[in-house]
Scaffold this active site. Structure first.
Site, mmCIF file in Angstrom:
data_model
loop_
_atom_site.group_PDB
_atom_site.id
_atom_site.type_symbol
_atom_site.label_atom_id
_atom_site.label_comp_id
_atom_site.label_asym_id
_atom_site.label_seq_id
_atom_site.Cartn_x
_atom_site.Cartn_y
_atom_site.Cartn_z
ATOM 1 N N GLU A 1 9.797 36.613 50.679
ATOM 2 C CA GLU A 1 8.655 37.080 49.883
ATOM 3 C C GLU A 1 9.122 37.727 48.581
ATOM 4 O O GLU A 1 8.505 37.555 47.539
ATOM 5 C CB GLU A 1 7.782 38.047 50.678
ATOM 6 C CG GLU A 1 6.588 38.518 49.875
ATOM 7 C CD GLU A 1 5.299 38.544 50.671
ATOM 8 O OE1 GLU A 1 4.273 38.844 50.043
ATOM 9 O OE2 GLU A 1 5.313 38.273 51.874
ATOM 10 N N GLY B 1 1.180 26.183 38.843
ATOM 11 C CA GLY B 1 -0.101 25.817 38.254
ATOM 12 C C GLY B 1 -0.742 27.000 37.545
ATOM 13 O O GLY B 1 -0.180 28.094 37.487
#
Length: 140
Positions: A64, A109
């Site tokens: 993470e 994106g």
């Protein structure tokens, strides 16, 4: 191809994680490339589970941390990235030494990013594969 949209370095990554969970676990940032970040975590008294192997949650903290850093630094200035989902496949246990992770983008994106993190022990054996999906938030 260089993907970073903000200044990034091992020193900046290390400083931004001072006095955080990764720092308390002994995590060290090692390298920043044009499209990857590498860090490692020790397998020691701070990171082992009762059976003497690296706690799976520590592998997820490493994943993470790497994926979140990748997303943050590849977002345009003023944008933030927050975690939506993370998974981890634990492949081989590590009982000593270091586990080193490297993250690379699978997708960058406008509204989401996906990062893959591969972790290896000191012998170069794959210990864990993780994937994190990040939401990209516009400036407030």
């Amino acid at each position: 191809m260089r993907i970073w949209q903000k200044p990034i370095s091992v020193a900046l990554l290390s400083e931004s994680h001072h006095d955080t969970a990764p720092a308390h676990l002994g995590m060290e940032f090692l390298e920043v490339g044009d499209d990857f970040i590498r860090a490692r975590v020790p397998v020691d008294h701070r990171t082992r589970q009762p059976h003497g192997i690296l706690h799976g949650g520590v592998s997820v903290v490493l994943a993470e941390t790497l994926g979140s850093c990748g997303a943050h630094y590849s977002c345009p200035e003023g944008f933030r990235a927050v975690g939506l989902d993370i998974n981890a496949n634990h492949i081989k246990a590590a009982s000593s030494g270091w586990v080193t992770g490297i993250t690379r983008a699978v997708h960058i994106g406008r509204s989401t990013q996906v990062w893959q993190i591969e972790m290896h022990n000191d012998a170069g054996e794959l210990t864990c594969v993780s994937r994190i999906t990040m939401a990209v938030l516009s400036p407030r």
